[in-house]
Design an enzyme around this catalytic site. Structure first.
Site, short mmCIF file in Angstrom:
data_model
loop_
_atom_site.label_atom_id
_atom_site.label_comp_id
_atom_site.label_asym_id
_atom_site.label_seq_id
_atom_site.Cartn_x
_atom_site.Cartn_y
_atom_site.Cartn_z
N TYR A 194 13.59 31.85 4.32
CA TYR A 194 12.42 32.58 4.84
C TYR A 194 12.56 32.86 6.33
CZ TYR A 194 9.94 31.20 0.57
OH TYR A 194 9.55 31.02 -0.73
N LYS A 253 0.85 -1.20 0.00
CA LYS A 253 0.00 0.00 0.00
C LYS A 253 0.88 1.24 0.00
CE LYS A 253 -0.41 -0.18 5.03
NZ LYS A 253 -1.22 0.24 6.15
C1 LIG Z 1 -3.68 -4.09 8.03
C2 LIG Z 1 -2.19 -3.91 8.04
N1 LIG Z 1 -1.41 -5.00 8.06
C3 LIG Z 1 -0.06 -4.91 8.04
C4 LIG Z 1 0.56 -3.69 8.02
C5 LIG Z 1 2.08 -3.64 8.00
O1 LIG Z 1 2.59 -3.04 9.14
P1 LIG Z 1 4.17 -2.79 9.28
O2 LIG Z 1 4.53 -1.75 8.29
O3 LIG Z 1 4.31 -2.30 10.68
O4 LIG Z 1 4.82 -4.09 9.03
C6 LIG Z 1 -0.21 -2.53 8.04
C7 LIG Z 1 0.45 -1.21 8.07
O5 LIG Z 1 0.04 -0.25 8.59
C8 LIG Z 1 -1.62 -2.63 8.05
O6 LIG Z 1 -2.41 -1.55 8.06
#
Ligand SMILES: Cc1ncc(COP(=O)(O)O)c(C=O)c1O
Length: 389
Positions: free
Chosen positions: A267, A38
């Site tokens: 700035y 993601k």
């Molecule tokens: C549903 C879910 N699973 C897994 C993860 C992975 O977490 P991490 O980056 O701490 O491994 C996330 C990240 O926020 C998440 O939202």
């Protein structure tokens, strides 16, 4: 897009593969492992990261947004894509059209998918066990199970939850153990579906090596959903796992200029030269992800030497003081020289994104995902192969 700028992130796919091998070693055999790609793979380029891992052994990928899944499908990714962020009716249509797997957190979502599917569809059901963000209340489990037993189209594959304090998972008294015990109990309601359960983020995964054999963490083969650790960073407090940071954020000195004692920079004129100084203008700013809190406090590496950031970070530029670099090295002219913001430089020097996180009261997750879209990603490493840029 054509690229004329000198500010880039270099993405080392060999380091990604190193981190993937740490994950798969910890996973052992027959465990669900779903790399989280993601937010553009935490800023690293979702398609390239997923393609690289798909060529290894990854079979699933996790996105938050439907849009993220669509762009991976449109780019040609074939693996199973789990959509974690939720959806409405229109979203459900897209999930089905693009053969993604919905992670369902409410009755409304369940019914959207069921009413729109024209054949069997795999689903994962999320339970709320302590994070208080997404998921069904545990008390709904029996009702969901009965409902799914009658459904002709919905095929339950897994139940899941999300750990609020993954790094405490080795402790039986920690919040993660409480959440995992709840998930283990919930699994009993779904015995007839032959489901597995997934829950472990990087903190949970990296706690495995410290957990006792009798702990709830080790009792089940909880599915892995690694995010941060794939990109080479660890949640604070977890044991060193030989991960390699994948991203290096770099720029070059656009202009070197002399400023006289008393002259101000940037700035608000917050920095004033205490001596005749040589400063460098770096063409990167907060619109690229250089946090404004680094104004007058962060530093960069130039020619293997640290140079302090002076004045406030602008939208497109920031300035550093080169005076000490010049006196230490004896070299006067640094125009067009590479500057390392974080990551690895050509001579093997390393600056951690965690350093930025500490200085800006943030976390490495935020630092990595804040590198904006206008910064080109350049992919490197043997693993790059013919993955398209
Ligand atoms: C549903 C879910 N699973 C897994 C993860 C992975 O977490 P991490 O980056 O701490 O491994 C996330 C990240 O926020 C998440 O939202």
């Amino acid at each position: 897009m054509e690229n004329f700028r000198q500010t880039v992130t270099e993405i080392n796919l060999d380091h990604l593969l190193n981190n993937w091998s740490v994950v798969t070693r910890l996973a052992g055999k027959d465990r669900f492992v779903c790399p989280m790609v993601k937010a553009n793979a935490y800023g690293h380029g979702a398609f390239q990261v997923a393609t690289c891992l798909e060529r290894e052994s990854a079979k699933y990928f996790g996105v938050c947004l439907i849009e993220e899944g669509l762009s991976l499908r449109e780019a040609g990714l074939k693996s199973e894509l789990l959509v974690f962020g939720g959806f409405d009716k229109q979203g459900a249509e897209k999930i089905l059209e693009y053969q993604m797997t919905p992670v369902i957190s409410s009755w409304e979502q369940l019914k959207f998918i069921e009413s729109l599917a024209d054949s069997a569809v795999k689903i994962h059901i999320k339970f709320e066990t302590g994070m208080n963000r997404l998921g069904f209340a545990p008390g709904e489990a029996e009702k969901i199970s009965e409902y799914l037993k009658k459904s002709k189209k919905l095929k339950l594959k897994a139940i899941l939850t999300h750990l609020a304090c993954g790094d405490d998972a080795a402790s039986d008294a920690g919040m993660s153990s409480m959440q995992l015990r709840t998930l283990a109990e919930l699994k009993n309601y779904f015995k007839s579906f032959d489901v597995f359960a997934h829950a472990l983020n990087s903190g949970g995964i990296l706690s495995l090596s410290e957990a006792s054999e009798t702990s709830v963490l080790k009792k089940e083969k909880w599915g892995f959903r690694p995010g941060l650790m794939l990109y080479g960073y660890q949640p604070a407090g977890t044991k060193n796992a030989d991960l390699k940071p994948v991203m290096s954020f770099k720029s070059t000195i656009q202009t070197q200029r002399a400023v006289k004692t008393g002259a101000s920079v940037s700035y608000g004129a917050t920095w004033k030269a205490q001596r005749d100084s040589q400063i460098a203008v770096i063409p990167a700013g907060y619109a690229d992800g250089v946090k404004r809190q680094l104004s007058n406090s962060g530093s960069v590496t130039v020619g293997g030497q640290r140079a302090p950031i002076i004045g406030v970070i602008c939208m497109d530029f920031f300035m550093v003081d080169l005076t000490d670099v010049i006196s230490k090295t004896g070299r006067e002219n640094w125009q067009n020289e590479e500057v390392l913001l974080f990551g690895e430089d050509a001579s093997g020097g390393f600056v951690s994104a965690d350093e930025w996180a500490k200085k800006t009261n943030s976390i490495s997750w935020e630092i990595l995902t804040s590198i904006s879209e206008r910064v080109p990603r350049r992919f490197h490493g043997n693993a790059f192969g013919n993955i398209k840029d």
